[in-house]
Design a protein around this motif. Structure first.
Motif, short mmCIF file in Angstrom:
data_model
loop_
_atom_site.label_atom_id
_atom_site.label_comp_id
_atom_site.label_asym_id
_atom_site.label_seq_id
_atom_site.Cartn_x
_atom_site.Cartn_y
_atom_site.Cartn_z
N PRO A 32 0.81 -1.23 0.00
CA PRO A 32 0.00 0.00 0.00
C PRO A 32 0.84 1.27 0.00
CG PRO A 32 -0.18 -1.15 2.10
CD PRO A 32 0.54 -2.07 1.18
N VAL A 33 1.99 1.24 0.67
CA VAL A 33 2.79 2.47 0.75
C VAL A 33 3.35 2.83 -0.63
CG1 VAL A 33 4.92 3.46 1.66
CG2 VAL A 33 3.36 2.27 3.18
N SER A 34 3.88 1.84 -1.35
CA SER A 34 4.45 2.19 -2.66
C SER A 34 3.35 2.56 -3.64
CB SER A 34 5.35 1.08 -3.19
OG SER A 34 4.79 -0.17 -2.93
N TYR A 35 2.20 1.90 -3.50
CA TYR A 35 1.05 2.28 -4.33
C TYR A 35 0.69 3.74 -4.09
CZ TYR A 35 -3.79 2.27 -6.06
OH TYR A 35 -4.94 2.55 -6.73
N TYR A 36 0.60 4.09 -2.80
CA TYR A 36 0.23 5.46 -2.44
C TYR A 36 1.25 6.45 -2.99
CZ TYR A 36 -1.30 9.32 0.52
OH TYR A 36 -1.77 10.52 0.97
N ILE A 37 2.53 6.12 -2.83
CA ILE A 37 3.57 7.05 -3.29
C ILE A 37 3.48 7.24 -4.80
CG2 ILE A 37 6.05 7.43 -3.51
CD1 ILE A 37 6.43 5.95 -0.92
N ALA A 38 3.32 6.11 -5.52
CA ALA A 38 3.29 6.20 -6.98
C ALA A 38 2.11 7.03 -7.46
CB ALA A 38 3.24 4.80 -7.60
#
Ligand SMILES: Nc1ncnc2c1ncn2[C@@H]1O[C@H](COP(=O)(O)OP(=O)(O)OP(=O)(O)O)[C@@H](O)[C@H]1O
Ligand SMILES: [Mg+2]
Lengths: 261, 388, 282
Positions: free
Chosen positions: C85-91
Motif C-alpha cells: 500500500p505504501v508504494s502504491y500510495y507514493i506512486a
C-alpha cells in the motif's frame, strides 16, 4: 464509497510507515541533547556534541579510515564497473547471460556470505587483514551496483551515436572519451555516490575482513553499542542522519538511475 | 588525412575572406557494389546485389520497409560487412576497411546529433579528431553552417533545435569531412511534410554545389523521383530495376515497380497475333485491345500483365470518333475524388475498376457519378510488365 | 567482427579478472572447504570429509535453520504488507518526490545507527520504558529487547525501504488507465487490483520480496545486537563457527547452502521475468 475506504487504508499505512521510520530518529535527536548520561531526560545540553568533536580520537580515526576506503573503493569500482557495463551492453559472446548473473551475484547474496568467503579466501592465501583487504572487499560488493546503474543508462543510449562518431573518423578511444563517457556521466556520478555511501555504510563484510588498525566507522559504532554505550553515539547518529539527508538531496538529482532498476 | 584536407580546401590559406558557399566543391568518387549478399541468421537480407554508382551522382535506393536498404547502406559506410561480395570506392576495394577510415560519411535517420555538444562542436567533431588548426576549423564550421542555413545557431545545444535543424547539423557535420560519398538513410522521414519538401530541395542544391556522390535511401517515391539522377528499386533484398526517374516511371521493369512507383492500372490477358500481324491483348471480359510488342521473346498466346498509368487515360462522356491509334474501353463512373486542380475517377469496366487522374480544364464537360463514360489511351502508353 | 570482439574483451577484461579473483574464487574456496576436515585452530586439513554436512543434520542446527526461516518469512510478510500500500500510495501521490525522499532517508542512513535507534527505544532503560513509567503504565522496567519480537521489529525497520523502492518503481511504470478500463468492463476496484494491477507488477513484487527476504535470511548484526540467546540465526551460527568454534568447514557448509538457496530464488525470479516478458510479446 469503496474508493474512499481504500484511500483511508493506504493513507493510514503511509502515515504509520513514516512514523515508524522517523520516531526512532526523533528519539536519537532527543537523547543527543539530553544532559544526563542515562536515558532519563534531565535537561538540554550540547556536551555530547562537544565530546564528539573534542574527545573522541578513535572515532575520528575510524571516520578517516571509512572515508579513505569509501573514496578509493568507489572510484575503483566505478572504473571497473563502467567499462564492464559498456562491454556487456554492446558486445555479445558465449555465456554472456551467465557472466552477467555472476557479476550481479554479490549484490544478491546475503552480505555475510561474501564476508565469510572473502575472510576464508584471504586467510587461505595468508593475506594480512588490513585496510587494503577492506578496500578490495568493498570494490567487490560495489561493482554490481555500478553495473546496474550504468547499464540502465546505456540501455537508453542510442547506439547510432557511436556509429556516427566512428563514421566521422573517431577511433575507439575517441568514441569512449568523447561520446560514451560524457553521455554516461550522470549515471557514473550516481554510481560513484552510491558506491561511496554503500561503502561508508557497510558493516557485515567489513566486520569479517577488517583486522586491528582497520576499524571503520560502522565497526566502531558496533563496538560502541556492544561495549558500553556513551551518549556520544546519539550525537554521532544525529550528525550521520543529517549528513545522509544532505547527501540524499544531492543524490536525488541522480535518483532516476538509482531507483529505476 | 590532414594533407588531403588542406589540398582540397580552396580556402585553407585565405583567412578572413568572406565565405562564398557556392565555391565549395569536393571530389566525388564512384561506388561499385559487386555480388553482395548478407544473411542475418538464416534470413537472407540481401542476395547478390550489383550496382555501379557514378562519380557525383545523386543515386537513390527506393523500396518498401524491410527490403534491405539500410543494410546495404551500412555496408557502404563500413558499419557492417557483407557475407560475400565486395565494395569499391573508385577502383579501390574497401570491403575490409573500417568506417572511420573510409571517405564516406553518413546522415542518419534519427539525426544522431551528439546531445552533449553544441551545434558548433557537433559540426567540428570530425575536424577536431584530425587535430586540425583551430582557426581553420572555425572557418570551416562557419562555411558549413552557412551551407545548411544555420548561421547564428552555433552556440545552441541540440535540445534547443527543431527536428529539421538537427538534421541540418547532421548534414553539415558529415559534409565538413569532405567525404567522397555522402550516405543519407531516410534523412527526412522524421520531419513533417512541408519541411521535408524544403529540405529535399536544399539537399539537391547542396548536391549540385559540392558535387560529391549522394546515395539516398528512402521509401518515399516522390522524394526519390524528384531529385535523383538514377534510382534503384529494391524488393526483398534484390534490385528490380535501375534507371532514371523517367525510365522507371514510364518503363517499369515489372509489376512490382509499376505498382510501387506512382499508381497504375494493371490489365491482364493473353496475346494474340492476327494474320495481318496485328497484336492484340485478349482480356477475359472486355474484349480485345490493340497493343505494341517490341520484345521478340513474347510469343502468341503468352499471358501478359500490362501497366497503364492513371494520367495517361483520357475520360470522355461520348464515344471517341478516331480509334486508329487510340484504345478504348467503356465503363461507368463509380466514384469521383476531387483534389483541387485535378480529380480522380474510379470507373468500372467489364474487366476491372480503372483509376484515372484528370487535370481540370476550363470548359470541360462535367462528369458525374453514375455516368456512362469512355476511356481511351495511346497504345504506346501500355507497358508490358509481366509475360509468360 | 574480430575487431568488435577484441574491443568487447578490452572492456570486459577488468571486470572479468576482478570477478574471478575476488568473487568466484572465494566462493569456490568455501565450497571446497565445506568438504574438508576441520583443523584444531581454525583452517582446514586437506582430506575429504562430509562431516560438515553431516553435522548440519543435527537437531540443534536444524532448529536454527527452522528459526531463521520462520523469522525471515514473518518479517518479509510484514514488510510486504506495508510495502504494497505504501508504494502504491507514493506512486499515485502528487507529492511522490517528497514521499520518495522520505523513504530514501532511512534507506541511506547507516545500518548500525538504525539498529541502535531501536536499542535506545526498547532497551531496559530506553525511551519506551521511560515513557511507560512516567505514564504509570509500568511499575518497573521491562526488557523489550533480546527476544525474537525485537529481532522482527528491527528487521522490518531496516529492510522495509528495500522492498518499497523496487515496488514503487514497478507501480510507477504501471499504466493506470488499465484499471479504469477494467472497471469500465465491470470489475470492482478490488477485482481490478487483484486481476490487473498485481499481475502487471509481478516482477516488482518478486524483486521487493527478494530484496527483503535474502538479506534477512542471512542477517547477522540484527539478531546479534537485539536478539539475545533465544534468537540465534544462521548468520550468527556462521560467525560463531568461523570465529569462536573455528570450525571452518562447517561455516563454509552453511554459507554454501545459503548461496544455493539464494541462487535458486534468483533463477525463479529470472524465470518469472522471462515469462512475463513473453506474455508481453517481447
Ligand atoms: N541486426 C539484424 N539482425 C537481424 N535481422 C536484421 C538486422 N538488421 C536488419 N535485419 C532485417 O533485415 C531486413 C532488412 O532490414 P533493413 O533495415 O535493411 O530494411 P530497410 O529497407 O532499411 O527498411 P526500412 O525502410 O524500414 O528502414 C529486415 O527484415 C530486418 O528485420
Ligand atoms: Mg532502413
Amino acid at each position: 464509497m469503496n474508493h474512499t475506504k481504500r484511500g483511508i487504508f493506504t493513507t493510514t499505512m503511509v502515515i504509520l510507515t513514516l512514523l515508524f521510520f522517523y520516531l526512532p530518529m526523533a528519539v536519537l535527536l532527543l537523547y543527543s541533547f539530553n544532559s544526563s548520561k542515562s536515558m532519563v531526560i534531565t535537561g538540554f545540553s550540547l556536551k555530547w556534541y562537544n565530546e564528539l568533536f573534542t574527545n573522541s580520537p578513535f572515532l575520528w580515526k575510524a571516520v578517516s579510515n571509512s572515508l579513505i576506503i569509501a573514496v578509493s573503493s568507489a572510484f575503483s569500482a566505478v572504473l571497473i564497473g563502467t567499462l564492464g557495463a559498456i562491454g556487456l551492453r554492446w558486445y555479445s559472446f558465449k555465456l554472456k547471460n551467465l557472466f552477467q548473473i555472476i557479476s550481479m551475484l554479490p549484490l544478491l547474496l546475503p552480505e555475510i556470505i561474501l564476508g565469510v568467503a572473502l575472510l576464508i579466501f584471504f586467510s587461505a592465501f595468508s593475506f594480512p587483514q588490513n585496510l587494503f583487504t577492506v578496500y578490495l572487499s568493498h570494490i567487490t560488493f560495489n561493482i554490481p551496483f555500478v553495473l546496474l546503474i550504468v547499464m540502465a543508462r546505456l540501455e537508453e543510449f542510442d547506439s547510432t551515436l557511436l556509429e556516427a562518431a566512428r563514421d566521422l573518423g573517431a577511433r575507439e578511444i575517441d568514441v569512449l572519451m568523447k561520446i560514451l563517457i560524457p553521455l554516461t556521466m550522470p549515471a557514473i556520478i550516481a554510481a560513484l555516490l552510491m558506491s561511496f555511501t554503500l561503502s561508508l555504510e557497510d558493516f557485515v563484510i567489513t566486520f569479517f575482513i577488517s583486522g586491528p588498525g582497520s576499524t571503520t566507522l560502522p565497526i566502531y559504532i558496533y563496538s560502541m553499542i556492544r561495549f558500553g554505550v556513551s551518549p556520544v553515539i546519539n550525537a554521532l547518529s544525529v550528525l550521520i542522519v543529517l549528513a545522509t539527508i544532505v547527501l540524499s538531496l544531492f543524490l536525488s538529482k541522480f535518483s532516476k538511475y538509482i531507483i529505476n532498476h | 588525412m590532414s594533407t588531403y584536407f588542406i589540398i582540397t580546401d580552396p580556402f585553407s590559406t585565405i583567412v578572413k575572406e568572406p565565405v562564398n558557399i557556392y565555391d565549395i566543391s569536393m571530389l566525388g568518387s564512384s561506388v561499385g557494389i559487386k555480388n553482395i549478399s548478407k544473411n542475418f541468421g538464416h534470413f537472407k537480407v540481401l542476395s547478390d546485389i550489383n550496382l555501379e554508382i557514378k562519380k557525383g551522382e545523386f543515386f537513390s535506393l527506393l523500396g518498401p520497409s524491410g527490403c534491405g536498404k539500410t543494410t546495404l547502406l551500412r555496408m557502404i559506410a563500413g558499419f557492417d560487412k557483407p557475407d560475400t561480395g565486395s565494395i569499391f570506392l573508385d577502383d579501390r576495394n574497401v570491403t575490409d576497411i573500417a568506417s572511420n577510415k573510409r571517405k564516406v560519411n553518413t546522415v542518419f535517420q534519427n539525426y544522431a546529433v551528439f546531445p552533449h555538444l553544441t551545434v558548433f562542436d557537433n559540426i567540428a567533431f570530425g575536424l577536431k579528431l584530425k587535430k586540425i588548426d583551430k582557426k581553420i576549423i572555425q572557418k570551416e564550421v562557419f562555411t558549413f553552417l552557412e551551407l545548411v542555413k544555420l548561421n547564428g545557431q552555433e552556440r545552441k545545444m541540440p535540445s534547443q533545435l527543431s527536428g529539421g535543424q538537427k538534421q541540418r547539423v547532421a548534414i553539415a557535420r558529415a559534409l565538413i569531412n569532405k567525404p567522397q560519398v555522402l550516405l543519407l538513410d531516410e534523412p527526412l522521414s522524421a520531419l513533417d511534410a512541408k519541411l521535408r519538401k524544403e529540405l529535399l530541395i536544399e539537399l539537391d542544391q547542396i548536391h549540385n554545389e559540392i558535387g560529391i556522390t549522394f546515395i539516398y535511401v528512402t521509401h518515399d517515391q516522390e522524394e526519390a523521383l524528384g531529385v535523383s539522377d538514377r534510382i534503384a528499386i529494391m524488393k526483398d533484398g534484390k534490385i528490380n530495376q535501375i534507371g532514371t526517374s523517367k525510365e522507371i516511371y514510364e518503363k517499369p521493369a515489372d509489376a512490382f515497380v509499376a505498382g510501387f512507383i506512382g499508381e497504375t492500372n494493371l490489365l491482364k490477358g493473353s496475346l494474340s497475333i492476327t494474320e495481318n500481324k496485328e497484336t492484340k491483348l485478349i482480356t477475359e471480359k472486355a474484349g480485345s485491345i490493340n497493343i505494341l510488342i517490341n520484345n521478340p521473346k513474347i510469343k502468341s498466346g503468352a499471358s501478359l500483365t500490362v501497366s497503364l498509368r492513371p494520367e495517361k487515360i483520357n475520360i470522355l462522356p461520348i464515344e471517341p470518333t478516331v480509334k486508329i491509334t487510340h484504345e478504348c474501353l467503356q465503363g461507368q463512373v463509380k466514384e469521383i475524388v476531387y483534389s483541387g486542380f485535378q480529380s480522380r475517377y474510379f470507373v468500372k469496366t467489364k474487366q476491372n475498376i480503372m483509376n484515372i487522374i484528370k487535370v481540370h480544364e476550363a470548359n470541360e464537360t462535367r462528369i458525374r457519378r453514375g455516368d456512362k463514360v469512355f476511356l481511351e489511351w495511346e497504345k504506346s502508353d501500355m507497358n508490358i510488365v509481366e509475360f509468360s | 567482427m574480430t575487431e568488435k570482439s577484441r574491443l568487447g574483451h578490452f572492456y570486459l577484461f577488468p571486470l572479468t579478472i576482478w570477478s574471478i579473483l575476488f568473487f568466484v574464487s572465494p566462493l569456490i574456496i568455501i565450497i571446497l572447504y565445506s568438504f574438508l576436515t576441520k583443523d584444531i585452530y581454525g583452517g582446514v586439513i586437506y582430506t575429504f570429509s562430509l562431516k560438515a554436512y553431516q553435522s548440519l543434520i543435527q537437531l540443534t542446527y536444524l532448529k536454527v535453520f527452522w528459526f531463521t526461516l520462520k523469522i525471515s518469512v514473518i518479517s518479509t510478510a510484514i514488510i510486504m504488507f506495508f510495502a504494497i500500500p505504501v508504494s502504491y500510495y507514493i506512486a499515485r501521490s502528487p507529492l511522490k518526490n517528497v514521499l520518495l525522499f522520505l523513504v530514501l532517508i532511512p534507506f541511506w542512513t547507516n545500518f548500525l545507527i538504525r539498529i541502535y535507534a531501536w536499542i535506545a527505544i526498547m532497551g531496559n532503560n530506553g525511551f519506551l520504558n521511560q515513557l511507560l513509567l512516567s505514564l504509570h503504565v509500568l511499575k518497573t522496567n521491562i526488557q523489550f529487547l533480546y527476544n525474537p519480537i525485537a529481532v522482527i521489529v528491527v528487521l522490518v525497520y531496516t529492510y522495509l525501504p528495500f522492498a518499497i523502492l523496487p515496488l514503487y518503481a514497478a507501480i510507477d511504470k504501471f499504466d493506470f488507465t488499465l484499471l479504469e478500463a477494467s472497471s469500465d468492463l465491470g470489475a470492482s476496484r478490488l477485482q481490478g487490483i487483484l486481476k490487473v494491477l498485481l499481475p502487471n507488477i509481478r516482477t516488482g513484487l518478486m524483486a521487493a520480496f527478494l530484496f527483503a527476504f535474502i538479506p534477512i535470511f542471512g542477517a547477522y548484526a540484527v539478531p546479534q545486537l537485539v536478539g539475545g540467546q533465544e534468537s540465534f540465526m544462521l548468520g550468527n551460527m556462521i560467525a560463531r563457527e568461523l570465529t569462536i568454534t573455528r570450525n571452518w568447514p562447517l561455516a563454509s557448509a552453511i554459507a554454501t547452502i545459503i548461496t544455493l538457496v539464494t541462487c535458486l530464488g534468483i533463477l525463479l525470479y529470472i524465470r518469472s521475468v522471462r515469462r512475463s516478458d513473453e506474455k508481453d510479446g517481447k
